[in-house]
Scaffold this active site. Structure first.
Site, PDB file in Angstrom:
ATOM      1  N   HIS A   1       0.836  -1.208   0.000  1.00  0.00           N
ATOM      2  CA  HIS A   1       0.000   0.000   0.000  1.00  0.00           C
ATOM      3  C   HIS A   1       0.869   1.255   0.000  1.00  0.00           C
ATOM      4  CE1 HIS A   1      -2.805  -2.989   1.951  1.00  0.00           C
ATOM      5  NE2 HIS A   1      -3.569  -2.508   0.981  1.00  0.00           N
TER       6      HIS A   1
ATOM      7  N   GLN B   1      -8.988  -8.014 -10.750  1.00  0.00           N
ATOM      8  CA  GLN B   1      -9.665  -6.832 -10.235  1.00  0.00           C
ATOM      9  C   GLN B   1      -9.238  -5.580 -10.994  1.00  0.00           C
ATOM     10  OE1 GLN B   1     -10.044  -5.848  -5.827  1.00  0.00           O
ATOM     11  NE2 GLN B   1      -8.365  -4.499  -6.384  1.00  0.00           N
TER      12      GLN B   1
END
Length: 273
Positions: free
Chosen positions: A34, A150
């Site tokens: 992240h 995704q």
């Protein structure tokens, strides 16, 4: 760093923003993967917004919604130290109503690979991403290549719905031993973590085969399955960048994907060739 909890407040805060905005949607339990998204967004934009929202609609019945790792205070600190400008921290009641309009994933690409074993999962993913993009209205939004299916579906949604945001794909971040970073790695026992290293080993072996000129998909997949044994294999697949299964690797246009279950934990990984 400003922390905002409701969509209305965030839209009001950003509505007159003239600077470029980079956006990273997350479900929390932040890690170096992240952080790589955040740092990339900081390089390319003047304002960086991160959302932390554990989206219930992408979890199927019996999945790990209730036990998904939650590290709210640590996540806030990571965002602050990484230079995030705005942290969006809503509750489910802020995002969803009682009689919801929702998006449906494509009938083919949304129901193969991960979508085959998790029917409806990508409906939830696309719906929440659409909501978040509409709230933030970013210049660019950042997603990791580890979740390749995704990423493909979100990019397709943005294209087909004529949205103005640019989707930026960021390379997978790995531990030194090759294990792809994932919030779900926290579920793994030391022994299970060692077993999970077979995933990266299988992908390295596949890459080596391609470099030696072996391009036949069945040969590569068979070799990977032998390396992954005796792990529970959900799929090993080779597709092009449009997620169409191919019989031979096309250099510059292929993704080799693997999903296994280790000790009850679903782990995804891939290599882009």
């Amino acid at each position: 760093m400003k922390i905002i909890s409701t969509p209305f407040e965030l839209k009001e805060y950003l509505k007159n923003e003239k600077r470029t905005v980079g956006f990273i949607p997350t479900m929390g339990a932040l890690h170096e993967g992240h952080r790589a998204l955040i740092l990339r967004a900081k390089e390319e934009n003047e304002v960086v917004v991160v959302s932390i929202f554990l989206n219930p609609t992408q979890f199927l019945k019996g999945e790990d919604l209730e036990k998904y790792p939650k590290k709210d205070e640590a996540d806030k600190l990571i965002c602050k130290l990484s230079g995030v400008d705005v942290l969006f921290f809503p509750q489910a009641s802020d995002i969803y109503g009682e009689d919801e309009v929702s998006l449906l994933a494509p009938k083919v690409r949304g129901y193969i690979l991960e979508g085959e074993s998790r029917p409806g999962h990508f409906n939830g993913v696309l719906t929440v991403v659409m909501k978040l993009l509409n709230i933030v209205n970013p210049t660019r939004a950042y997603f990791g290549k580890k979740d390749a299916q995704q990423l493909n579906l979100i990019t397709l949604m943005v294209k087909q719905l004529f949205m103005s945001v640019t989707i930026v794909a960021v390379d997978t971040v790995r531990e030194k031993d090759g294990l792809a970073l994932s919030s779900r790695n926290a579920y793994l026992s030391p022994q299970e973590r060692q077993e999970a290293l077979k995933i990266a080993t299988s992908l390295r072996s596949a890459t080596a085969m391609v470099m030696r000129g072996v391009l036949d998909a069945n040969t590569i997949v068979e070799n990977m399955r032998e390396i992954l044994a005796p792990l529970e294999i959900s799929y090993v697949a080779i597709v092009n960048r449009e997620f169409v299964q191919i019989s031979h690797v096309e250099l510059g246009n292929s993704i080799i994907l693997v999903e296994v279950v280790v000790g009850g934990t679903r782990l995804l990984d891939n290599i882009w060739l």
